[in-house]
Design a protein around this motif. Structure first.
Motif, PDB file in Angstrom:
ATOM      1  N   VAL A   3       0.822  -1.204   0.000  1.00  0.00           N
ATOM      2  CA  VAL A   3       0.000   0.000   0.000  1.00  0.00           C
ATOM      3  C   VAL A   3       0.862   1.262   0.000  1.00  0.00           C
ATOM      4  N   LEU A   6       1.718   2.534  -3.510  1.00  0.00           N
ATOM      5  CA  LEU A   6       0.654   2.885  -4.450  1.00  0.00           C
ATOM      6  C   LEU A   6       0.674   4.374  -4.761  1.00  0.00           C
ATOM      7  N   ARG A   7       0.161   4.717  -5.950  1.00  0.00           N
ATOM      8  CA  ARG A   7       0.048   6.111  -6.360  1.00  0.00           C
ATOM      9  C   ARG A   7      -1.357   6.384  -6.894  1.00  0.00           C
ATOM     10  N   MET A  10      -3.762   4.623 -10.069  1.00  0.00           N
ATOM     11  CA  MET A  10      -3.659   3.182 -10.299  1.00  0.00           C
ATOM     12  C   MET A  10      -5.042   2.546 -10.196  1.00  0.00           C
ATOM     13  N   LEU A  31      -7.648   4.497  -7.851  1.00  0.00           N
ATOM     14  CA  LEU A  31      -7.163   4.943  -6.553  1.00  0.00           C
ATOM     15  C   LEU A  31      -6.923   6.453  -6.541  1.00  0.00           C
ATOM     16  N   LEU A  36      -6.337   5.829  -0.847  1.00  0.00           N
ATOM     17  CA  LEU A  36      -5.077   5.375  -0.246  1.00  0.00           C
ATOM     18  C   LEU A  36      -5.135   5.529   1.270  1.00  0.00           C
ATOM     19  N   GLU A  46      -1.354  -5.026   1.395  1.00  0.00           N
ATOM     20  CA  GLU A  46      -1.055  -5.156  -0.029  1.00  0.00           C
ATOM     21  C   GLU A  46      -2.339  -5.258  -0.837  1.00  0.00           C
ATOM     22  N   VAL A  49      -2.840  -4.488  -8.254  1.00  0.00           N
ATOM     23  CA  VAL A  49      -3.160  -3.387  -9.167  1.00  0.00           C
ATOM     24  C   VAL A  49      -2.813  -3.800 -10.595  1.00  0.00           C
ATOM     25  N   GLU A  52       0.917  -0.153 -14.006  1.00  0.00           N
ATOM     26  CA  GLU A  52       0.989   1.295 -13.897  1.00  0.00           C
ATOM     27  C   GLU A  52      -0.141   1.960 -14.678  1.00  0.00           C
TER      28      GLU A  52
END
Length: 408
Positions: A3, A6-7, A10, A31, A36, A46, A49, A52
């Motif tokens: 996590v 993540l960005r 995604m 997301l 987030l 976790e 995803v 990218e």
């Protein structure tokens, strides 16, 4: 992927659930910073995803000012976060919802993203309701207008004559007047005015007009719920939107007797009203929990009441001996594959989802229950059906509101 890595932008490759199996975010969710934060707050370590990949729904709201589009996207992303956003129909609904929310924001509507938090345990210590007893004893058949039982019989009798149906409806002048307003509205678009119930029955059909009359009659039973407990206008506006959407969807699928689906949509949430009549404070607690945490309405109801509004509505309509199609639509509109014959419940389920996603009234849900894509697949809906249904609701809802709700 962890996590912390993540960005925003995604896309979830799999649904995310908490330790108890409760759905937090659906497959395909795009997301955002808010999501987030939710993942971290729930202790999710976790998630899966889609590499990218940038969210395919980022262009939702094209045509709106950039700031409005961003706000509308954020609101809709949270409201539909439990849905499978990889599904084409859900994607269509997301785009439609962003456009509508953006226009509502432009008009000054006070819309904000729903709060997402862990539900508490309020109400879990309360004794579950005995639905069978409440349905048969606390609101008995003799509390219903006599016309209801007679209309139910007509609906189930394919050999019933137009004269029989007209005689029943005309026993209630208020009901007759409302039905005449409806059949003379743009919902039907007849070129000449229909002035009598007898002619309306002949043109529209015995079972069809009887179904509409039955739905209008049931609406009248719950008119006494205080507005300080529930915004009944918004509730019935949502129910009318669902009714209109169910009728439009049935029509798009080429199904006969679309009025049956209209009434199924109209009465699908009647279990909520049943709760507010009999256990108003507990029902109010449920809505407070839903608004404060984003918990699903059904989950909060099961914890605080021992049954959800689908179960309550199905039990009630069955006790009133209404047609099985209406009982199943109410009982299974959140779980249509549980219905013995799932088509009616699925049509109402899809219409309910579209109406709620696009803010056509509200039953109090802040984060929508997911669309059952397996049930949707059984309908074999044509491409673009969500836009078609939404357009029909938008065209007809104002007139239906005037007929059914007036100045209430």
């Amino acid at each position: 992927m962890k996590v912390g890595e993540l960005r925003p932008g995604m896309l979830l490759a799999q649904a995310v659930r908490d330790v108890n199996g409760r759905l937090l975010m659906g497959e395909g969710t795009c997301l955002t910073e808010r999501f987030l934060g939710v993942l971290k707050a729930w202790g999710i370590a976790e998630v899966a995803v889609q590499g990218e990949k940038t969210c395919s729904l980022a262009d939702a709201g094209d045509g709106l000012p950039e700031s409005l589009a961003a706000r509308a996207q954020e609101i809709c992303a949270v409201r539909l976060s439990r849905c499978d956003l990889a599904n084409p129909v859900v994607q269509d609904v997301f785009h439609l919802a962003v456009a509508r929310v953006g226009h509502l924001l432009e008009k000054g509507a006070p819309l904000v993203p729903p709060t997402l938090a862990k539900p508490g345990d309020e109400g879990s210590d309360l004794a579950p309701l005995d639905m069978e007893q409440l349905a048969t004893e606390d609101l008995p058949m003799d509390a219903m207008p006599e016309v209801l039982a007679r209309l139910a019989q007509i609906m189930e009798n394919p050999s019933a004559s137009p004269a029989e149906a007209a005689d029943i409806i005309q026993c209630d002048p208020g009901l007759a007047a409302k039905l005449l307003k409806m059949v003379n509205s743009p919902l039907y678009g007849f070129p000449q005015r229909i002035d009598t119930i007898s002619r309306a029955v002949t043109i529209i059909g015995v079972q069809q007009l009887s179904a509409l009359a039955l739905g209008v009659t049931v609406m009248g039973v719950f008119r006494s719920i205080p507005k300080n407990l529930l915004d009944t206008r918004q509730f019935w506006l949502h129910s009318l939107a669902c009714a209109c959407g169910a009728r439009a969807l049935a029509s798009a699928l080429g199904l006969p007797n679309t009025e049956r689906y209209f009434v199924g949509g109209l009465l699908h949430d009647v279990g909520q009203l049943f709760f507010f009549l009999h256990v108003p404070e507990r029902a109010r607690l449920v809505l407070a929990q839903v608004r404060a945490t984003g918990e699903s309405l059904q989950s909060a109801e099961r914890r605080c009441l021992g049954a959800d509004h689908g179960q309550a509505g199905g039990t009630l309509l069955a006790a009133w001996q209404l047609p099985a199609s209406l009982v199943q639509a109410a009982a299974c509109h959140h779980d249509p594959l549980a219905a013995p014959a799932p088509q009616d419940a699925t049509i109402v389920h899809v219409a309910d989802f579209i109406a709620e996603a696009l803010h056509f009234g509200s039953n109090g849900q802040s984060v929508l229950a997911p669309l059952n894509t397996a049930a949707l697949g059984m309908l074999h809906v044509p491409p673009g059906v969500a836009a078609q249904v939404a357009a029909r609701i938008e065209e007809q809802l104002g007139q239906l509101e005037s007929i059914f709700l007036g100045g209430s």
